[in-house]
Design a protein around this motif. Structure first.
Motif, PDB file in Angstrom:
ATOM      1  N   LEU A  85     104.170   0.752  23.585  1.00 17.37           N
ATOM      2  CA  LEU A  85     102.910  -0.039  24.079  1.00 17.37           C
ATOM      3  C   LEU A  85     103.199  -1.438  24.216  1.00 17.37           C
ATOM      4  O   LEU A  85     102.586  -2.283  24.974  1.00 17.37           O
ATOM      5  N   LEU A  86     104.143  -2.135  23.308  1.00 19.72           N
ATOM      6  CA  LEU A  86     104.326  -3.532  23.378  1.00 19.72           C
ATOM      7  C   LEU A  86     105.662  -3.854  23.604  1.00 19.72           C
ATOM      8  O   LEU A  86     106.584  -4.082  22.561  1.00 19.72           O
ATOM      9  N   PRO A  87     106.200  -4.085  24.777  1.00 16.80           N
ATOM     10  CA  PRO A  87     107.414  -4.662  25.068  1.00 16.80           C
ATOM     11  C   PRO A  87     107.380  -6.096  24.540  1.00 16.80           C
ATOM     12  O   PRO A  87     106.375  -7.005  24.874  1.00 16.80           O
ATOM     13  N   ILE A  88     108.717  -6.272  24.177  1.00 17.35           N
ATOM     14  CA  ILE A  88     108.828  -7.849  23.926  1.00 17.35           C
ATOM     15  C   ILE A  88     110.193  -8.306  24.589  1.00 17.35           C
ATOM     16  O   ILE A  88     110.908  -7.468  24.841  1.00 17.35           O
ATOM     17  N   HIS A  89     110.315  -9.505  24.598  1.00 14.48           N
ATOM     18  CA  HIS A  89     111.384 -10.353  25.352  1.00 14.48           C
ATOM     19  C   HIS A  89     112.592  -9.928  24.302  1.00 14.48           C
ATOM     20  O   HIS A  89     112.352 -10.214  23.045  1.00 14.48           O
ATOM     21  N   GLU A  90     113.905  -9.669  24.963  1.00 10.78           N
ATOM     22  CA  GLU A  90     114.972  -9.244  23.834  1.00 10.78           C
ATOM     23  C   GLU A  90     115.847 -10.195  23.393  1.00 10.78           C
ATOM     24  O   GLU A  90     116.732 -10.025  22.545  1.00 10.78           O
ATOM     25  N   SER A  91     115.880 -11.503  24.154  1.00  7.82           N
ATOM     26  CA  SER A  91     117.090 -12.327  23.663  1.00  7.82           C
ATOM     27  C   SER A  91     116.446 -13.896  23.778  1.00  7.82           C
ATOM     28  O   SER A  91     115.340 -13.997  24.496  1.00  7.82           O
ATOM     29  N   ASP A  92     117.007 -14.791  23.322  1.00  9.73           N
ATOM     30  CA  ASP A  92     116.444 -16.190  23.135  1.00  9.73           C
ATOM     31  C   ASP A  92     116.406 -16.691  24.876  1.00  9.73           C
ATOM     32  O   ASP A  92     115.484 -17.261  25.147  1.00  9.73           O
ATOM     33  N   ASP A  93     117.449 -16.191  25.517  1.00 11.51           N
ATOM     34  CA  ASP A  93     117.887 -16.323  26.841  1.00 11.51           C
ATOM     35  C   ASP A  93     116.454 -15.681  27.666  1.00 11.51           C
ATOM     36  O   ASP A  93     115.833 -16.392  28.848  1.00 11.51           O
ATOM     37  N   ASP A  94     116.085 -14.563  27.388  1.00  9.59           N
ATOM     38  CA  ASP A  94     114.859 -14.048  27.982  1.00  9.59           C
ATOM     39  C   ASP A  94     113.546 -14.954  27.772  1.00  9.59           C
ATOM     40  O   ASP A  94     112.863 -15.064  28.785  1.00  9.59           O
ATOM     41  N   TRP A  95     113.627 -15.502  26.622  1.00 13.78           N
ATOM     42  CA  TRP A  95     112.259 -16.305  26.173  1.00 13.78           C
ATOM     43  C   TRP A  95     112.420 -17.435  26.962  1.00 13.78           C
ATOM     44  O   TRP A  95     111.279 -18.013  27.343  1.00 13.78           O
ATOM     45  N   LYS A  96     113.470 -18.085  27.014  1.00 11.81           N
ATOM     46  CA  LYS A  96     113.650 -19.497  27.870  1.00 11.81           C
ATOM     47  C   LYS A  96     113.291 -19.119  29.284  1.00 11.81           C
ATOM     48  O   LYS A  96     112.482 -20.188  29.770  1.00 11.81           O
ATOM     49  N   MET A  97     113.461 -18.116  29.772  1.00 15.40           N
ATOM     50  CA  MET A  97     113.413 -17.873  31.188  1.00 15.40           C
ATOM     51  C   MET A  97     111.795 -17.629  31.186  1.00 15.40           C
ATOM     52  O   MET A  97     111.116 -18.270  32.273  1.00 15.40           O
ATOM     53  N   ALA A  98     111.390 -16.899  30.371  1.00 14.31           N
ATOM     54  CA  ALA A  98     109.681 -16.552  30.639  1.00 14.31           C
ATOM     55  C   ALA A  98     109.032 -17.934  30.370  1.00 14.31           C
ATOM     56  O   ALA A  98     108.112 -17.887  31.082  1.00 14.31           O
ATOM     57  N   ILE A  99     109.231 -18.418  29.401  1.00 14.14           N
ATOM     58  CA  ILE A  99     108.577 -19.872  29.318  1.00 14.14           C
ATOM     59  C   ILE A  99     108.829 -20.754  30.341  1.00 14.14           C
ATOM     60  O   ILE A  99     107.822 -21.146  30.679  1.00 14.14           O
TER      61      ILE A  99
END
Length: 398
Positions: free
Chosen positions: A17-31
């Motif tokens: 139900l709750l997908p999350i970003h898998e890496s620091d790079d994914d977070w940087k891109m999403a932000i």
């Protein structure tokens, strides 16, 4: 004992139900993307978590509950070790469910071996996402007609016949329009048992019977080609039937009936009925029953089936010469690209060097990530990938 149950399916769904970003790079891109679009990412993620919080409480291991309660489970502030642990838990739940599906599939094949060849043929392919089109009961016999256009079977229309039904249990009565999601067939002392987990509505249906049979039909190859070329709607019945192979047998199968087609003229000549095509509707009369279909909703072309399978994509399996594979796989010619990937898929060990180069060079995008994941997983299981390529695709393997 059943491998498949509604409870197992529900648990699997809740674990994802709750997908999350898998890496620091994914977070940087999403932000960065959220900032560029002027989106309040933090608030959106909080809302997403709140929507599923209550259901997650029933399946999450205790160690994740504090992060669920304080709202950080899907935020960038979640400690890296917790994030990796959570992702591992999600992956393990997926693997566990996959093992259950594999066990159900093996059980189905073993049971089908005791049934007619037609039933075995049906279960050799997946019925996932097939839709119930018609339900008929005659005494102790149940006929279930399903359409697989939205599914994964080459058989486009399947009739499952349950003989001498013993019991039938379901959360709700069977309904036309329900989607088959997962299923399992078992051999029992009394005969056979068949269980289906449906969607729309979400139900578990189990039937036991003495025997089972099946009939199935295919879309003519020309139908698939016209559909892929987005020309079906503009093709009239007379033009369509002129493209059919005259040596094959054909049937008219609608949501209400099945009739053998005796001949093709401006209208269809049915073996045991009458077909009339008007300006706004088509009428099929069988056994003193008239069925009217609005041409705004139905195209008569979609009701024509045959018992001969022709692979409309056979040309995609034509191998690409070895010296051209790498350029074709990475090129822009879609047909040549598909042929190159299929050539590699069929010959992983012989083409290992080329496969590793292609996977290393290709750019993964939202458009191709599913396709690449399927091929990369196949090559990984073939044990021909180098360490650098394995590391690049580790998150895509299944």
């Amino acid at each position: 004992m059943w491998n498949l149950t509604k409870e197992v399916k529900v648990k699997f769904s809740k674990c994802h139900l709750l997908p999350i970003h898998e890496s620091d790079d994914d977070w940087k891109m999403a932000i960065a993307e959220a900032k560029a679009e002027g989106e309040d990412l933090i608030t959106r993620l909080k809302e997403e978590l709140e929507e599923v919080k209550e259901e997650l409480l029933h399946v999450l291991p205790e160690r994740f509950i504090p992060y669920l309660e304080n709202g950080t489970l899907n935020q960038s502030t979640l400690p890296k070790k917790v994030r990796e642990d959570y992702l591992q838990w999600v992956q393990e739940s997926a693997k566990e469910f996959e093992q259950i599906l594999d066990a159900a599939y093996e059980q189905t094949l073993q049971a089908a071996a005791y049934l007619p060849i037609a039933v075995q043929d049906v279960f050799e392919e997946s019925l996932h996402d097939a839709i119930i089109e018609r339900i008929e009961r005659e005494g102790n016999t149940l006929h279930l007609y399903i359409n697989t256009d939205s599914g994964f079977s080459t058989k486009s229309h399947i009739q499952l016949i349950f003989h001498d039904v013993i019991t039938e249990k379901s959360d709700e009565p069977l309904q036309v329009g329900q989607w088959l999601i997962y299923y399992e067939l078992q051999k029992t002392d009394e005969g056979f048992a068949f269980r289906v987990l449906f969607d729309c509505p979400d139900t578990e249906w189990t039937i036991t019977m003495n025997g089972m049979d099946a009939q199935y039909y295919y879309r003519p190859m020309v139908y698939t080609r016209l559909r892929d070329e987005e020309k079906l709607e503009e093709t009239v019945l007379a033009e369509y039937v002129s493209l059919l192979n005259p040596d094959y047998c054909y049937w008219l199968i609608t949501p209400h009936l099945k009739c053998s087609i005796k001949a093709f003229t401006d209208n269809l000549i049915l073996d045991n009925g009458k077909f009339e095509l008007g300006q706004n509707e088509m009428v099929v009369s069988v056994d003193n029953q008239r069925y009217i279909y609005d041409l705004k909703e139905y195209n008569p072309i979609q009701f024509i089936y045959t018992d001969v399978y022709e692979d409309p994509y056979a040309h995609f399996n034509e191998p690409v010469p070895t010296e051209q594979i790498e350029a074709a796989a990475l090129g822009n010619d879609l047909e040549l690209q598909v042929r190159a990937w299929n050539t590699m898929y069929a010959n992983p060990k012989e083409l290992a060097d080329i496969i590793n180069r292609v996977l290393w060079k290709i750019q993964i995008t939202e458009e191709n990530d599913m396709m690449v994941s399927v091929y990369a997983s196949h090559f990984y299981k073939s044990k021909i990938l180098g360490e650098a390529v394995i590391e690049k695709y580790r998150n895509l393997f299944y």
